[in-house]
Design a protein around this motif. Structure first.
Motif, short mmCIF file in Angstrom:
data_model
loop_
_atom_site.label_atom_id
_atom_site.label_comp_id
_atom_site.label_asym_id
_atom_site.label_seq_id
_atom_site.Cartn_x
_atom_site.Cartn_y
_atom_site.Cartn_z
N VAL A 392 0.82 -1.21 0.00
CA VAL A 392 0.00 0.00 0.00
C VAL A 392 0.85 1.26 0.00
CG1 VAL A 392 -1.97 -1.11 1.09
CG2 VAL A 392 -0.22 -0.07 2.52
N GLY A 393 2.20 1.13 -0.02
CA GLY A 393 3.06 2.30 -0.16
C GLY A 393 3.60 2.86 1.14
N LYS A 394 3.73 2.01 2.16
CA LYS A 394 4.23 2.51 3.45
C LYS A 394 5.69 2.95 3.35
CE LYS A 394 3.30 -1.33 5.60
NZ LYS A 394 2.72 -2.10 4.48
N THR A 395 6.51 2.13 2.71
CA THR A 395 7.94 2.45 2.61
C THR A 395 8.19 3.63 1.69
OG1 THR A 395 8.44 0.11 2.97
CG2 THR A 395 10.21 1.48 2.10
N SER A 396 7.54 3.63 0.53
CA SER A 396 7.75 4.73 -0.41
C SER A 396 7.23 6.05 0.14
CB SER A 396 7.07 4.42 -1.75
OG SER A 396 5.68 4.26 -1.57
N PHE A 500 11.94 9.25 12.78
CA PHE A 500 11.83 7.81 12.57
C PHE A 500 10.42 7.47 12.08
CE2 PHE A 500 15.26 8.00 15.74
CZ PHE A 500 16.20 7.18 15.12
N ILE A 501 10.35 6.72 11.01
CA ILE A 501 9.07 6.25 10.48
C ILE A 501 9.16 4.73 10.38
CG2 ILE A 501 7.44 6.33 8.57
CD1 ILE A 501 8.44 9.11 7.93
N ALA A 502 8.43 4.05 11.22
CA ALA A 502 8.42 2.59 11.22
C ALA A 502 7.28 2.08 10.34
CB ALA A 502 8.26 2.05 12.64
N THR A 503 7.48 0.93 9.73
CA THR A 503 6.41 0.30 8.94
C THR A 503 6.18 -1.11 9.47
OG1 THR A 503 7.81 -0.71 7.25
CG2 THR A 503 7.20 1.60 6.93
#
Length: 832
Positions: A392-396, A500-503
């Motif tokens: 669903v595009g969490k990393t991008s 920090f952005i965790a997925t």
């Protein structure tokens, strides 16, 4: 003092040197004595560190005055003497207890006055071995009385004796070759001495065995016994000598190699000095770089201490490179080095909308963060956790956030990480130590405020090497990460400015303490309309570029994209959709390369079948309301929303058994039992005939039994299905429902509303029954997606039944009252 003591100990000791040849020249025939010739008082000469055997001629250095008087008197008077040995060489005036009891009788052959004041005496032992009985006089020298001991030294002419002599001679030669304690001239003497008792006694006298071993040898009464004992001693001493020789050779080789390496290292150092790459230049370079760093006084002081430690280490030492690597790591870190944030709300919104379609909640949170930064000027960066299904595009999304903020972007994949040292680093005492991934990411980013994506944080493991999830607590706690401690760096580092952005895919896999430190943002699956826009804006242009096509080659219509989504993919994200679009592009590229291209391809649904083959999936469609007990429900899956059917059928049977099929989970089975119990308790609500539950078995089935199904969402659907089957009334046309039930008849809210209503819309449903508390979920959905749908919000099951059931009976409806009345009449007649 040491030299004086050595000279003293050498006095009256045996000398096995080049004098052997001289001794051989002056050796007369062995003197044969009888017991009568050695009666009475005889002079006693005591030796240190040697025992003289019968028949041996030996040079002895004399130092004591009493002994000098003895040898001169014996030589002048041609008198026999007793040659005895002291137990300890330290005793100056030995008594009887200080001497070995067994001795030999001999005489003085010659006396040599050597330069320096030393005197050497040539002694010859006779064939007589004696035992010291007493010492009778001390002045002017020792005298004593002895008794003769048996000494049988005759040769035996047999094979055993000859073999013993050969073995003894071979071992003696081996010992001379291996040992550095004997002169090579001894080998010459061994060759020239006769092979009889003289050779054996010569070896016993001159070889450097211990005094105790020599005494044991002289005590042997026969030559054969002495040979056996001597071979044992020689065998052991030869092996020890060879072992010592091997050790000395290996040690010498190691020293030679070390010396060679040392000289080579010195040459390298000299070459480096000529080139200007000396240790001093290297350390000066480190200090120069350190002066350019924006670190605090404490860090600067720690750096200087480590540099001074490096100065004290030899460059050839392994510790030098370890210390140098540590200092280079400190210099590589971006201490207090920050990039300038672009705080323009309009620019950030433009970038986020350009890169991602939808995801309104995430975009709103990022814009909120920027707004606070713009007003306050400084703040702790948030710890965000984007969770949702794959693709669903969490990393991008993290890359887009970094681009919008004009920050450096670093991605850290945590999937499969199970070692705490991966996060905190290793201590420098370990071989191959290195910093953890957090510090490495900062070095890579070259700034202290990058955006770091902690990808797949829910897939970290743990084992005997530690729990990396626990190590992440300090990293992701805004109250602690301003002094993050890496084991390798061993200095506090400020991570509070890092975003920090965790997925994650599954929040259940993340430990609760770690989850508590993050702000959770759900990135739910895309609906069909969103997927169409994503494909049109992002996926199709990307695949065109990757496959070498342009807009002059292919064009996808909206219906073609929707056809691919509905019939060839079953997912929440868009990864599979991207693959299918890429497959279509490759087929068109093949046509162009094969010269079969006929012009612009404006793809329609029928063209998609040509490129992708038979549809892989099919969506359920609404099937009408012609059957009693069939009700349309709504379900949420990882691939989006789906409609499902709940079917109820009745069959005659005593006991009213309930059967459930369709691969249902425990929660769904409980919903079916709740529904049945509620209707039993409220049968009057539907005017159900008495005894219907006792005389009819109920079977509830949910189609597609190969697919596991669970959850409380089908509660009101099952109540409606049972009510329709028991009353034979039709269900309202184009109606679907979702909601949980209680035993009291209350309707409770459920999740996944957005996906469910869009699935209903695709299936042709126009009316939806939902819990009143789900009204807020409908209000969050764009009105565009709700067009053509009518919502009915309920709080109680009674409201559901009033809305869902019509007064019209289905065709071929079962007349329960008539059947049960007929059965009773039959039973009564049977009893009569």
């Amino acid at each position: 003092m040491a030299r004086r003591k050595k000279i003293k100990n050498d006095m009256e000791s045996g000398v096995a040197t080049e004098e052997v040849s001289m001794v051989a020249e002056i050796t007369p025939e062995l003197e044969q004595l009888s017991a009568d010739e050695i009666k009475g008082e005889i002079p006693v000469m005591t030796l240190r560190n040697m025992i003289m055997f019968t028949g041996i001629v030996m040079p002895v250095t004399v130092g004591r005055q009493a002994t000098l008087k003895l040898v001169h008197s014996a030589s002048k008077n041609k008198q026999h003497i007793i040659i005895a040995t002291q137990r300890s060489s330290e005793i100056e005036d030995p008594a009887l207890k200080d001497l070995y009891p067994v001795a030999v009788v001999g005489r003085v052959l010659r006396i040599f006055e050597l330069p320096g004041g030393t005197t050497t005496v040539i002694l010859q032992a006779s064939n007589v071995k004696v035992k010291l009985e007493e010492l009778t006089s001390v002045e002017p020298f020792l005298k004593g009385k002895v008794s003769v001991l048996p000494e049988f030294m005759e040769m035996e002419n047999n094979d055993e004796f000859n073999a013993l002599m050969d073995t003894c001679l071979d071992l003696a030669n081996q010992y001379v070759d291996a040992s550095d304690r004997l002169s090579p001239d001894v080998t010459f003497a061994l060759k020239n001495l006769p092979r009889e008792h003289v050779l054996v006694n010569y070896i016993c006298t001159n070889f450097p065995f211990s005094l105790d071993e020599k005494y044991e040898l002289i005590c042997k009464p026969t030559l054969k016994d002495r040979l056996y004992a001597l071979i044992q001693v020689l065998n052991r001493e030869t092996k020890l000598a060879e072992l010592k020789h091997d050790i000395q050779m290996r040690t010498r080789e190691d020293l030679d190699r070390q010396q060679r390496e040392y000289f080579l290292q010195q040459q390298i150092k000299n070459i480096q000095d000529e080139l200007g790459n000396s240790q001093e230049d290297e350390i000066d370079g480190l200090r120069t770089k350190g002066k350019t760093k924006k670190w605090s006084k404490e860090i600067a002081a720690a750096f200087e201490r480590e540099v001074q430690k490096l100065e004290r280490i030899n460059p050839q030492s392994p510790d030098y490179n370890v210390q140098l690597s540590y200092l280079q790591t400190l210099l590589s870190l971006p201490w207090n080095l920050f990039t300038t944030d672009n705080l323009s709300i309009l620019n950030a919104e433009k970038v986020l909308n350009k890169d991602h379609y939808g995801l309104e909640k995430v975009k709103e949170r990022i814009l909120e963060h920027l707004a606070v930064l713009q007003l306050k000027g400084d703040m702790k960066s948030p710890i965000l956790c984007l969770y949702g299904p794959p693709g669903v595009g969490k990393t991008s999304l993290g890359r887009s956030i970094a681009s919008a903020l004009k920050r450096k972007y670093v991605r850290m994949s945590l999937g499969g990480v199970h070692d705490e040292a991966e996060i905190r680093g290793h201590r420098r005492t370990y071989i191959g130590a290195m910093p953890g991934r957090i510090i490495k990411s900062l070095i890579k980013a070259e700034s202290s405020n990058p955006v770091i994506i902690l990808d797949e944080i829910d897939k970290m493991g743990n084992d005997r090497q530690g729990d990396p999830a626990s190590a992440m607590l300090e990293v992701l706690d805004p109250e602690q990460n301003n002094a993050f401690h890496d084991n390798y760096v061993d200095l506090d580092y400020d991570l509070s400015k890092v975003m920090f952005i965790a997925t994650a895919n599954n929040l259940d896999m993340i430990p609760t303490p770690l989850l508590d430190r993050m702000e959770l943002i759900e990135v739910s699956g895309y609906i069909t309309e969103e997927k169409i826009e994503i494909a049109r804006r992002h996926l199709i242009p990307k695949e065109m570029l990757e496959n070498g096509l342009t807009k002059t080659h292919v064009k996808f219509t909206k219906l073609a994209i929707e056809y691919i989504i509905e019939n060839y993919t079953r997912e929440s994200g868009v990864r599979e959709l991207e693959k299918k679009i890429g497959k279509v592009m490759r087929r068109i590229a093949l046509e162009i390369a094969s010269n079969k291209f006929a012009g612009l391809h404006e793809l329609k649904p029928d063209d998609i079948k040509q490129y992708l083959g038979v549809p892989e999936y099919s969506r359920d469609k609404y099937q009408g309301n012609e059957y009693a007990g069939v009700v349309t429900g709504l379900a949420w899956t990882a691939a989006g929303g789906e409609i499902l059917f709940v079917e109820t059928s009745l069959s005659k049977g005593k006991g009213g058994r309930l059967t459930l099929t369709g691969n249902l989970g425990d929660v769904m089975k409980e919903s079916a039992m709740l529904a049945l119990e509620y209707l039993k308790a409220h049968s009057s609500l539907l005017d159900l005939p008495d005894g219907i539950f006792d005389n009819w078995n109920i079977h509830i089935h949910v189609p597609e039994g190969a697919i596991p199904k669970d959850g409380p969402s089908a509660g009101i659907t099952m109540v409606t299905s049972l009510a329709s089957a028991l009353t034979q009334r039709k269900v309202k046309a184009n109606l679907a429902m979702t909601g949980e039930i209680t035993l009291r008849g209350k309707v409770l809210p459920v999740g996944g509303i957005r996906e469910k209503i869009l699935a209903a819309k695709r299936a042709g449903i126009t009316n939806l029954i939902l819990c009143e508390e789900n009204r807020k979920n409908i209000e969050e959905i764009q009105p565009l997606y709700l067009k053509g749908l009518t919502f009915h919000y309920v709080r109680d099951i009674k409201e559901v039944l009033q809305l869902a059931l019509t007064d019209e009976k289905v065709a071929d409806a079962i007349d329960f009252e008539a059947i049960m009345k007929k059965d009773k009449e039959a039973e009564a007649a049977e009893k009569k």
